[in-house]
Write a protein that holds these residues in place. Structure first.
Motif, PDB file in Angstrom:
ATOM      1  N   ASP A  71       0.923  -1.091   0.155  1.00  0.00           N
ATOM      2  CA  ASP A  71      -0.001  -0.067   0.007  1.00  0.00           C
ATOM      3  C   ASP A  71       1.006   1.392   0.113  1.00  0.00           C
ATOM      4  O   ASP A  71       0.249   2.209   0.414  1.00  0.00           O
ATOM      5  N   THR A  72       2.163   1.154  -0.327  1.00  0.00           N
ATOM      6  CA  THR A  72       2.875   2.564  -0.245  1.00  0.00           C
ATOM      7  C   THR A  72       2.385   3.090  -1.631  1.00  0.00           C
ATOM      8  O   THR A  72       2.004   2.742  -2.603  1.00  0.00           O
ATOM      9  N   THR A  73       2.314   4.468  -1.463  1.00  0.00           N
ATOM     10  CA  THR A  73       1.822   5.523  -2.196  1.00  0.00           C
ATOM     11  C   THR A  73       3.010   5.841  -3.278  1.00  0.00           C
ATOM     12  O   THR A  73       4.214   5.777  -3.132  1.00  0.00           O
ATOM     13  N   GLU A  74       2.414   6.354  -4.668  1.00  0.00           N
ATOM     14  CA  GLU A  74       3.430   6.879  -5.445  1.00  0.00           C
ATOM     15  C   GLU A  74       4.186   7.697  -4.986  1.00  0.00           C
ATOM     16  O   GLU A  74       5.670   7.753  -5.091  1.00  0.00           O
ATOM     17  N   GLU A  75       3.745   8.733  -4.162  1.00  0.00           N
ATOM     18  CA  GLU A  75       4.685   9.828  -3.563  1.00  0.00           C
ATOM     19  C   GLU A  75       5.559   9.190  -2.799  1.00  0.00           C
ATOM     20  O   GLU A  75       6.702   9.593  -2.909  1.00  0.00           O
ATOM     21  N   GLU A  76       5.357   8.170  -1.628  1.00  0.00           N
ATOM     22  CA  GLU A  76       6.288   7.785  -1.065  1.00  0.00           C
ATOM     23  C   GLU A  76       7.421   7.160  -1.719  1.00  0.00           C
ATOM     24  O   GLU A  76       8.868   7.251  -1.415  1.00  0.00           O
ATOM     25  N   HIS A 102      -2.004   0.864  -8.429  1.00  0.00           N
ATOM     26  CA  HIS A 102      -2.327   2.121  -8.282  1.00  0.00           C
ATOM     27  C   HIS A 102      -0.798   3.191  -8.382  1.00  0.00           C
ATOM     28  O   HIS A 102      -0.932   4.469  -8.270  1.00  0.00           O
TER      29      HIS A 102
END
Length: 292
Positions: A71-76, A102
């Motif tokens: 679930d790591t975000t693109e921004e992270e 995602h």
């Protein structure tokens, strides 16, 4: 028929790299450091990344593995890349593909510093490759060139058919083998899912590179005598007779095609092992650039 043994060739390359790293250490120069980012828990990706870490240890490289949750975000992820881009200890790094749905894969690859892009996927490096300028060639095409070179397979003036037009293998292979280089100067036909009369085309080929991901697609009646076969595909096929319940096959019907081939890669043990070896070679190149 001569087997193009990627397992043995990759081991030879790793020994050569290890000797060069030993020399760097004895001269008190920086030794190569490869980092890898993996997002999620894809089994095949984890196996592949762990193999890269072990290969680094074997040749004397430093290695860093950054594991991020599904679930790591693109921004992270972009933030992790930004940190590696400016880390002077890291010579090269990769972001293991595929990424979760995602996250925009292209956006991630574009964020990597081209000078640390040892996978050779950044548009800057792809452009340099297409212009035959010094750059990082992506590991699988690089490995195929090296196999052909070390087994003295003649490519100059030969008819080469590439089956599959992926950005990772098919397209770069078609460009590289057409270029004016030691393993090159071939007349290349790039074929794909919309190609008509494929059998008619492959029957004229001196060299066939199969990279389409369909198990045992290339049959004996599609190739001529003394053809050279490079099989890039690898697929798990159910097989109750095997302990694991499956066997690994390539894009080529190996048993029947090998009877007509002069050179052929096995699956497994052909192109696959070469990919990690050439990733190491690209990392060594990146380190040597920084040392010079």
């Amino acid at each position: 028929m001569i087997l193009l043994d990627g397992k043995k060739t990759s081991a030879d390359i790793k020994e050569e790299i290890a000797l060069e790293v030993s020399e760097l250490k004895s001269n008190e120069k920086k030794t190569p450091h490869l980092a890898a980012i993996i997002v999620g828990n894809d089994g095949a990706s984890l196996t592949y990344v762990n193999a890269k870490v072990k290969a680094c240890e074997r040749v004397g490289f430093e290695s860093t593995l950054i594991r991020l949750s599904e679930d790591t975000t693109e921004e992270e992820l972009l933030n992790e890349i930004a940190i590696l881009n400016v880390d002077k200890e890291i010579d090269g790094f990769i972001v293991q593909l595929p990424l979760p749905d995602h996250i925009d894969e292209q956006k991630i690859l574009m964020a990597i510093d081209p000078d640390k892009d040892v996978d050779g996927f950044h548009p800057t490096n792809v452009g340099k490759m297409a212009l035959n300028l010094p750059t990082f060639i992506s590991a699988t095409p690089f490995g195929i060139l090296e196999l052909l070179d070390r087994y003295n397979v003649e490519t100059s003036g030969k008819n080469v058919v590439v089956i599959g037009r992926s950005h990772i293998v098919g397209s770069p292979m078609s460009i590289l083998l057409a270029q004016k280089r030691k393993v090159g100067n071939a007349t290349v036909t790039l074929t794909h899912s919309r190609t008509k009369n494929l059998k008619e085309i492959t029957l004229k080929a001196d060299i066939i590179i199969a990279a389409l991901g369909i198990p045992e697609f290339l049959k004996a009646d599609m190739v001529k005598e003394d053809v050279t076969i490079i099989d890039v595909g690898i697929t798990r096929v159910a097989d109750a007779s095997k302990k694991r319940g499956f066997r690994l096959v390539g894009d080529v019907a190996f048993k029947e095609v090998s009877e007509k081939a002069s050179f052929i890669t096995p699956v497994p043990g052909g192109v696959g092992p070469m990919t990690i070896a050439m990733l190491l070679k690209n990392t060594l190149l990146a380190c040597n650039r920084r040392n010079s």
